[in-house]
Structures are given as structure tokens and as C-alpha cells.
Design an enzyme around this catalytic site. Structure first.
Site, PDB file in Angstrom:
ATOM      1  CD  GLU A 124      -2.075  -1.597   2.743  1.00 26.75           C
ATOM      2  OE1 GLU A 124      -1.967  -0.686   3.677  1.00 26.75           O
ATOM      3  OE2 GLU A 124      -2.857  -2.466   3.102  1.00 26.75           O
ATOM      4  CE  LYS A 126       5.422   4.879   6.880  1.00 30.49           C
ATOM      5  NZ  LYS A 126       5.176   6.358   7.082  1.00 30.49           N
ATOM      6  CG  ASP A 128       4.961  11.444   6.586  1.00 29.67           C
ATOM      7  OD1 ASP A 128       4.544  10.689   7.661  1.00 29.67           O
ATOM      8  OD2 ASP A 128       5.883  12.088   6.451  1.00 29.67           O
ATOM      9  CE1 TYR A 240      -2.777   1.857   9.543  1.00 28.49           C
ATOM     10  CE2 TYR A 240      -2.498   3.839   8.153  1.00 28.49           C
ATOM     11  CZ  TYR A 240      -2.254   3.163   9.583  1.00 28.49           C
ATOM     12  OH  TYR A 240      -1.740   3.726  10.741  1.00 28.49           O
ATOM     13  CE  LYS A 339       9.400   6.379   6.488  1.00 35.94           C
ATOM     14  NZ  LYS A 339      10.272   6.938   7.102  1.00 35.94           N
ATOM     15  CB  CYS A 435      11.814  45.833  14.007  1.00 34.26           C
ATOM     16  SG  CYS A 435      11.097  45.445  12.402  1.00 34.26           S
ATOM     17  CB  CYS A 438       9.974  50.057  12.182  1.00 38.48           C
ATOM     18  SG  CYS A 438       9.713  48.717  13.406  1.00 38.48           S
ATOM     19  CB  CYS A 453       7.893  43.933  14.542  1.00 36.49           C
ATOM     20  SG  CYS A 453       8.072  45.767  14.325  1.00 36.49           S
ATOM     21  CB  CYS A 458       7.246  47.973  11.369  1.00 36.86           C
ATOM     22  SG  CYS A 458       8.353  46.931  10.470  1.00 36.86           S
TER      23      CYS A 458
HETATM   24  S1  IVH Z   1       0.374  -0.163   8.738  1.00 37.30           S
HETATM   25  C1  IVH Z   1       1.495  -2.841  12.244  1.00 37.30           C
HETATM   26  N1  IVH Z   1      -0.567   0.685   6.361  1.00 37.30           N
HETATM   27  O1  IVH Z   1       2.985   4.703   8.649  1.00 37.30           O
HETATM   28  C2  IVH Z   1       1.041  -1.838  11.085  1.00 37.30           C
HETATM   29  N2  IVH Z   1       0.783   2.101   8.072  1.00 37.30           N
HETATM   30  O2  IVH Z   1       5.789   4.263   9.881  1.00 37.30           O
HETATM   31  C3  IVH Z   1       1.262  -0.250  11.481  1.00 37.30           C
HETATM   32  N3  IVH Z   1       1.229   4.449   7.623  1.00 37.30           N
HETATM   33  O3  IVH Z   1       1.913   4.537  12.148  1.00 37.30           O
HETATM   34  C4  IVH Z   1       0.834   0.484  10.260  1.00 37.30           C
HETATM   35  N4  IVH Z   1       0.056   4.382   5.618  1.00 37.30           N
HETATM   36  O4  IVH Z   1       0.889   5.676  10.716  1.00 37.30           O
HETATM   37  C5  IVH Z   1       0.213   1.049   7.893  1.00 37.30           C
HETATM   38  N5  IVH Z   1      -1.091   1.509   4.422  1.00 37.30           N
HETATM   39  C6  IVH Z   1      -0.482   1.890   5.635  1.00 37.30           C
HETATM   40  C7  IVH Z   1       0.074   3.202   6.289  1.00 37.30           C
HETATM   41  C8  IVH Z   1       0.772   3.199   7.312  1.00 37.30           C
HETATM   42  C9  IVH Z   1       0.911   4.968   6.278  1.00 37.30           C
HETATM   43  C10 IVH Z   1       1.685   5.035   8.833  1.00 37.30           C
HETATM   44  C11 IVH Z   1       0.962   4.738   9.776  1.00 37.30           C
HETATM   45  C12 IVH Z   1       2.171   4.138  10.715  1.00 37.30           C
HETATM   46  C13 IVH Z   1       3.521   4.520  10.258  1.00 37.30           C
HETATM   47  C14 IVH Z   1       4.647   3.761  10.290  1.00 37.30           C
END
Ligand code: IVH
Length: 695
Positions: A124, A126, A128, A240, A339, A435, A438, A453, A458
Site C-alpha cells: 500500500e 504510505k 505521511d 489500512y 521509504k 525590529c 523600524c 515586531c 513598521c
Molecule cells: S500499517 C503494524 N499501513 O506509517 C502496522 N501504516 O511508519 C502499522 N502509515 O504508524 C501500520 N500508511 O501512521 C500502515 N498503509 C499503511 C500506512 C501506514 C501510512 C503510517 C502509520 C504508521 C506509520 C509507520
């Protein structure tokens, strides 16, 4: 007029509002005008406020945020939310696969002949964002919490309820089968790039600190004491996985009445229950080569996604195999985060300067030896504030790592010199007491990260305020770029907004940067801006916390600038989008000498003729929309927007359709629509009315 006891009136109002919600959202067939609905809603909200003992988490008012909570409660969970180990690149993904196989072999689990490979993976994207867990009891959303330390999270239920993607209930009697007594759903709250960039633009215009990245923005929006702030941000959710499920948690698969043998089964069921599952960003039945191909594919295409991702998550699909693998050091052995390499580069800090924003915020900025990060030359990076500079110990002359994420202003991530304890470094940087523009005192309010400031006069602040005043979404005065504005201020021709309306051609044409023709154009552009709508005018004033959207709302609610100026904090707070902080900010502005002067001067002698705000309805009047693909907004919400704007929603492609709004993974409707010459627009264009059909 008596209406019986508050208890019975509240019950009656909740019943009526639920009925109208169903007519409106489910049947697409409202039976009362919006204004009447709004009146019922307001009455209920007032009664609930006056009678906290009659609070009910299922009340229709709870969808849109409640009174601010004092601070977050703590949620302690039975099944901790684990974190993931990271892998960088292909090699480390192969090592992960090898580890999984070795472990399974040592436990005697092998993919014998004729058996499915025990380590088939689902991968899947990921995102952030902010990890949350949503708890449902008997199908109702009862609690939502952040991950926190895994076991203890912050209770952010009220805030999560304001996010349209978060289902408030799991429908019973649906084709998705029985509803568990208890179900924890886990997922990620995030913000689309565009919404993130828009939020930051707005914050900068208001002199507020920008969020460093979409993750911080999402987290900051959820971890809010005032749910109205959360409600005002465009947050999304992908789910997820699950935590507890009862009945079933302790029963090996098949889980009691829930036939989950694989992670895919879980995702499919969550989807059927109405949870947003990122199906387009998921691929199943992969061996490790398939995982690597997916990883490369996603990395190559990641910049065209509407949201930011930082990798993929790879999970062993079979739940029985997951259990066999177990966990180590609070991360599962059966999953890994692969990553992508971040958009970072190394360079040297040549100088640290400060910039002064419109509301006086002083931001330290690193001037860098130019360096290219993913094709973009970076010369400046924000250092955010003094605390950040101190924590990272960033000094002039240091080697630093900078990072550019998406559309975000580049930032300094760390000082390599500080880390290595390099000898002979410069002295620590301090935001000056005065500042630099000014000379007024610089202060830092308790509890605030920003220095400000204090000079209301200013020049830097004045220039920034004027820049905001003339900007496209405010008074929209063309031809007044930062340089021309700066020259006007420096030459003493303009000190405050009203001065713009006294500008004459002659002195303008004499300005360094302006020719005769530009001077003419400028005078004309200023003339054209004399009749702003009330919303634009209000926005142009640049009151902290009053963005474009809220300006429109206030303009429609109060009708005239006089009414807004006279509104009490209570009257302001009665507006749904206005919390106490915002109400205070509006009052402060109109009570300040500077605010009073600015507005008085703009209104006297007919300098400006403010027009009433046009109704929000009508922007889609007479137009027919059709939706296809997965939208960020729930469909019902998208339809509601069209109907509130006076438009019609179609269910199939036909000549009647004016616009096809295409979400992710659109189907065959697009080709058909194009064939018939129907305009295809994105969800964003739809939301911003930027397709020629809007107001
Ligand atoms: S699974 C044990 N699935 O990534 C399973 N996490 O670095 C734990 N995250 O804390 C999470 N997309 O916040 C999972 N498809 C995905 C995700 C995902 C984003 C985040 C999640 C987790 C963090 C871990």
C-alpha cells in the site's frame, strides 16, 4: 411560545434533523428550504449548549464540532498500535523478504507443493499523515484517538467527528454483513497537497507560521482544542487495518462471523462498511519482485498524486502467517515501510536574516550557498522560529541539510556542523531585540513560538499589509507588484490602503520602476477596485485568522461593514466557523487605533463603495454536474455542494450534463463525456469553481 420541556424539544429536533438529513443526503430530495433546516439546527445547538446534561454523542450537531475541550483525555488501548521498521531501497526489501522466510522456516511454516506461498504480500502507498484509531461500538463511532506512544493516545473524538471521511456509524442490515459489537479501525488522517499549500498561503497572509509539511498540518489540525478549527481544514482519511474486533478477536480465522483470512479481506470488509480504503494505492498477491516493481512504479509516479507519500507499506497478506511471525521491539515482523529517498541536499549557511510579516511575525531565514534539490535551485530556507534554531543549533557558516517537500518552503533539517561538533563555529543566532526595519521592540508572547515586531508603523509590516490588500483574492489591483509597492511606500506616496485611491498619474509616472503607460494602467486598476464585495473588502483588511472563506461567511451573515464592526464577541461566535480566538481577533482589529483608522479612511468621502456579498447559492445555478471516480469528498457532500449552489446532479452521461467531475480512477464515463463534448474537470476545479461555470 411554549414547546414542552427542553428534553422533549431536543428529542424532537434531533428526530426532525435526522429525517431531513436522510431526505437531503440519502434521497437527494430535500423537503424544506435550507434556511429552515439551518434554523432547526441552530435551535438544537443552542438548547444542547444550555443543557449539557442532555448531551448525546449521536446528536446530529456532533458532526460539526462541539465546544472546545479543556485538554485531550487519554485513551489506553488493549492492543497497542505498533510502528513499522523502515527499509530503504530494493536491497533492504529483499532482506525483509529473506527474514520473513527464514523466520517461517524456523517455525516449520513453509509453502509446500500445491500450497499458496505463505508470504504473499499486499503493498500500500504510505501516506505521511497522522495515525489514528477509530472505535465503533454496536456500529456507532464512540472514540477516536491518536497513536501517541502506541498504548496511550490522545482522545480526539470531537475533532475526528468533524472530518467528513470519518463514518459516524457502520450501516446495519447492509450487504456487508453483521456489524461487530466492538471494532477498532486504524488509518491515517492527511491533507491533500493543494489544501496544504492553500492552508499555508492563508496562514502566511495572516502572519501565522506556516506548517512545515502536510503531516504537521494534519497533526496540528487534529490535535486542536477547538473542533471548529479541525472542521475548517480539509482533512481526509484512508484506513489500512483494524485493532480489536469483537466477536472474533481471540478466535483464530475465520474470525467468528467475520471471515477474514487475509489482510485483503479486512480491507474489503472495511470498504464495504463504508470506510475510505485507498484501493487505487493498494496492490495484492505480490511476491517480493512484484513488491519491488510496485515500489518503483509508485516512486516514479508519486509527484502526480494529489497527496504526499513517503514510501510504501508491505504486509504479509495471510493473517495466520502474520500471527506466526509476531512482533519484535514494538514493530511487526510481518510488515515493513519501504521509504523513498527524501528530497534533501547539503549546503552552507552564508547568513541568517529575519523577515517581518504583515502582522509583525519575525521569521529567521537562512541564506544558503545555492544548491539544487530535485531540479529546483534553493537559496533560502526557513528556520521557522528561535526555538527551532536553538534546538538544531544552526549557525552562520554551518554545513546543513536542507529539505524540500512538495510545494513547501525549503527548511533546514539539521546542522551537520553542530552534530559533528565542528571547531571554530560562529556564535549562536539570536532574533534581534529591535525590529531591523523600524527599530521597534521585538516581543514574544507567552506560549507563542513567534517573535513579533511591536511597531504598528513598521515599514515592513506596512508593505506586507499593502501587498495583501491589493492581492488577487483581496482587492485585486493589478500592476502593484511588491517592488512597485515598496517604491510607493519608500517615496512617501502611500502609507495606508486609502492612499492608493488618492494616487495620481503624474507622480506615479515619475517613479523609478514605472513608465507612463504602466502608471495609466495602475490608476485604472485602482479605479476598478473601488466597488469590492463586502467579503473581499473584509479579507483585504488582513485581520488575523480571517481568511477568504470566513470573510465571505461573515459578509453574508452580517450584511454590512457597519454590522461587522459593531458585532459583539457573542454575535461573532454565533457564526459556526468562528471560535473564541477568532472572535477576539476580529474585535481587537476593529477596536485598535490602526484598524479603525484604516477602515475609516477607506470609507470616508466615498473612497470605496462596498457591494453586498452575493449569496453563496447560485454559483452552480442552471448547471448540471455528473461525478465519476473516487472523490476526496464523500459523494453526498459533493452533491450537496452542487445543490446548495443551485445546480443539478445527473446520474448518467447525457447531453444535459455540463460538467463531468472526475475523481481518482475514473471509469468509462470520461471517454463518453469527451465524445459528447462535455467539459471534464477535476475535483479541485469543481471545489474552487475554477472552470468558468462558477461565480
Ligand atoms: S500499517 C503494524 N499501513 O506509517 C502496522 N501504516 O511508519 C502499522 N502509515 O504508524 C501500520 N500508511 O501512521 C500502515 N498503509 C499503511 C500506512 C501506514 C501510512 C503510517 C502509520 C504508521 C506509520 C509507520
Amino acid at each position: 411560545m411554549t414547546r414542552g420541556s427542553p428534553r422533549s424539544r431536543i428529542r424532537e429536533l434531533r428526530r426532525q434533523i435526522r429525517y431531513h438529513n436522510d431526505r437531503y443526503y440519502r434521497d437527494d430530495a430535500p423537503v424544506i428550504p435550507d434556511a429552515e433546516y439551518d434554523a432547526l439546527f441552530r435551535e438544537l445547538a443552542r438548547l444542547e449548549e444550555a443543557h449539557p446534561e442532555l448531551f448525546d454523542p449521536d446528536s446530529p450537531t456532533q458532526r460539526v464540532g462541539a465546544e472546545p475541550v479543556e485538554s485531550f483525555g487519554t485513551v489506553v488501548r488493549e492492543l497497542p498500535m505498533l510502528s513499522l521498521q523502515n527499509a530503504f531501497g530494493e536491497e533492504e526489501l529483499r532482506e525483509f523478504d529473506a527474514r520473513v522466510r527464514r523466520h517461517l522456516e524456523s517455525r516449520g511454516v513453509a509453502g509446500g507443493r500445491g500450497r499458496k506461498d505463505p508470504c504473499a504480500y499486499t503493498a500500500e502507498v504510505k501516506i505521511d499523515g497522522l495515525a489514528v484509531e477509530l472505535t465503533y461500538e454496536k456500529g456507532s463511532f464512540v472514540r477516536g484517538a491518536t497513536r501517541g506512544d502506541g498504548v496511550r493516545g490522545e482522545d480526539v473524538t470531537a475533532n475526528l467527528k468533524t472530518i467528513p471521511d470519518v463514518p459516524l456509524a457502520i450501516p446495519r442490515n447492509s450487504s456487508a454483513g453483521p456489524v461487530p459489537e466492538v471494532l477498532d479501525v486504524r488509518g491515517e488522517i492527511f491533507m491533500d497537497r493543494d489544501d496544504f499549500a492553500g492552508l499555508n498561503r492563508g496562514r502566511e497572509r495572516l502572519g501565522e507560521a506556516a506548517f512545515a509539511n502536510p503531516r504537521n498540518a494534519a497533526a496540528g489540525s487534529v490535535r486542536q482544542l477547538d473542533p471548529r478549527v479541525t472542521a475548517s481544514r480539509r482533512l481526509r482519511l484512508w484506513v489500512y487495518g483494524i485493532g480489536r474486533i469483537d466477536p472474533g478477536a481471540s478466535v483464530p480465522p475465520p474470525f467468528g462471523p467475520f471471515l477474514f483470512a487475509t489482510h485483503r479481506d479486512v480491507l474489503d470488509r472495511l470498504h464495504a462498511w463504508g470506510f475510505p480504503v485507498n484501493r487505487g494505492g493498494t496492490r495484492g498477491s505480490l511476491d517480493i519482485e512484484g513488491v519491488i516493481a510496485f515500489y518503483q512504479e509508485v516512486e516514479a509516479g508519486k509527484d502526480s498524486l494529489p497527496y504526499e507519500i513517503d514510501g510504501i507499506v508491505v504486509k504479509v497478506d495471510e493473517l495466520a502467517v502474520q500471527r506466526e511471525l509476531g512482533e519484535v521491539a514494538r514493530s511487526p515482523r510481518w510488515a515493513i515501510a519501504a521509504k523513498f529517498s527524501p528530497d534533501r541536499a547539503e549546503t552552507t549557511v552564508e547568513e541568517i536574516v529575519v523577515s517581518v510579516g504583515r502582522t509583525g511575525t519575525i521569521t529567521p531565514v537562512a541564506i544558503l550557498s545555492p544548491v539544487t534539490v530535485r531540479g529546483v535551485k534553493v537559496r533560502r530556507a526557513t528556520l521557522h522560529n528561535q526555538d527551532n534554531v536553538d534546538a538544531k543549533d544552526i549557525r552562520v557558516g554551518d554545513r546543513v541539510v536542507i529539505q524540500r517537500a512538495g510545494d513547501v518552503i525549503p527548511e533546514v533539517v539539521e546542522s551537520l556542523s553542530a552534530k559533528r561538533g565542528a571547531p571554530g563555529r560562529g556564535s549562536p543566532f539570536r532574533i534581534p531585540d529591535r525590529c531591523p526595519i523600524c527599530g521597534s521592540a521585538v516581543t514574544r508572547a507567552a506560549g507563542e513560538a513567534a517573535h513579533r515586531c511591536t511597531g504598528t508603523d513598521c515599514v515592513a509590516r506596512r508593505k506586507e499589509s499593502l501587498r495583501h490588500f491589493v492581492s488577487k483574492n483581496a482587492m485585486d489591483i493589478d500592476g502593484l507588484g511588491p517592488k512597485v509597492l515598496s517604491a510607493l511606500v519608500d517615496e512617501g506616496l502611500v502609507a495606508e490602503p486609502a492612499d492608493l485611491y488618492r494616487l495620481e498619474r503624474e507622480p506615479l509616472a515619475g517613479l523609478d520602476r514605472l513608465g507612463a503607460k504602466s502608471a495609466d494602467n495602475l490608476v485604472r486598476a485602482v479605479e476598478r477596485s473601488r466597488t469590492p464585495t463586502l467579503g473581499r473588502f473584509l479579507f483585504a483588511l488582513g485581520i488575523p485568522h480571517v481568511g477568504e472563506h470566513l470573510s465571505g461567511v461573515l459578509a453574508r451573515r452580517f450584511g454590512t461593514i457597519g454590522a461587522i464592526r459593531a458585532a459583539t464577541p457573542e454575535e461573532l461566535s454565533a457564526v459556526h466557523e468562528v471560535g473564541p480566538e477568532v472572535a477576539r481577533s476580529i474585535r481587537d482589529y476593529f477596536e485598535s487605533a490602526e484598524g479603525r483608522r484604516t477602515v475609516d479612511h477607506l470609507l470616508e468621502n466615498g473612497t470605496l463603495a462596498i457591494r453586498p456579498e452575493p449569496p453563496a447559492e447560485g454559483v452552480f445555478a442552471g448547471k448540471t454536474f455528473l461525478f465519476t471516480g473516487t472523490l476526496g469528498l464523500p459523494r453526498a457532500k459533493a452533491k450537496e455542494i452542487v445543490r446548495r449552489g443551485g445546480g443539478t446532479v445527473a446520474t448518467a452521461v447525457s447531453r444535459r450534463v455540463d460538467y463531468l467531475v472526475a475523481g481518482e480512477n475514473p471509469g468509462s464515463k470520461i471517454a463518453k463525456a469527451k465524445e459528447m463534448g462535455i467539459r471534464v474537470i477535476s475535483e479541485r476545479e469543481f471545489l474552487e469553481g475554477e472552470f468558468g461555470g462558477g461565480a
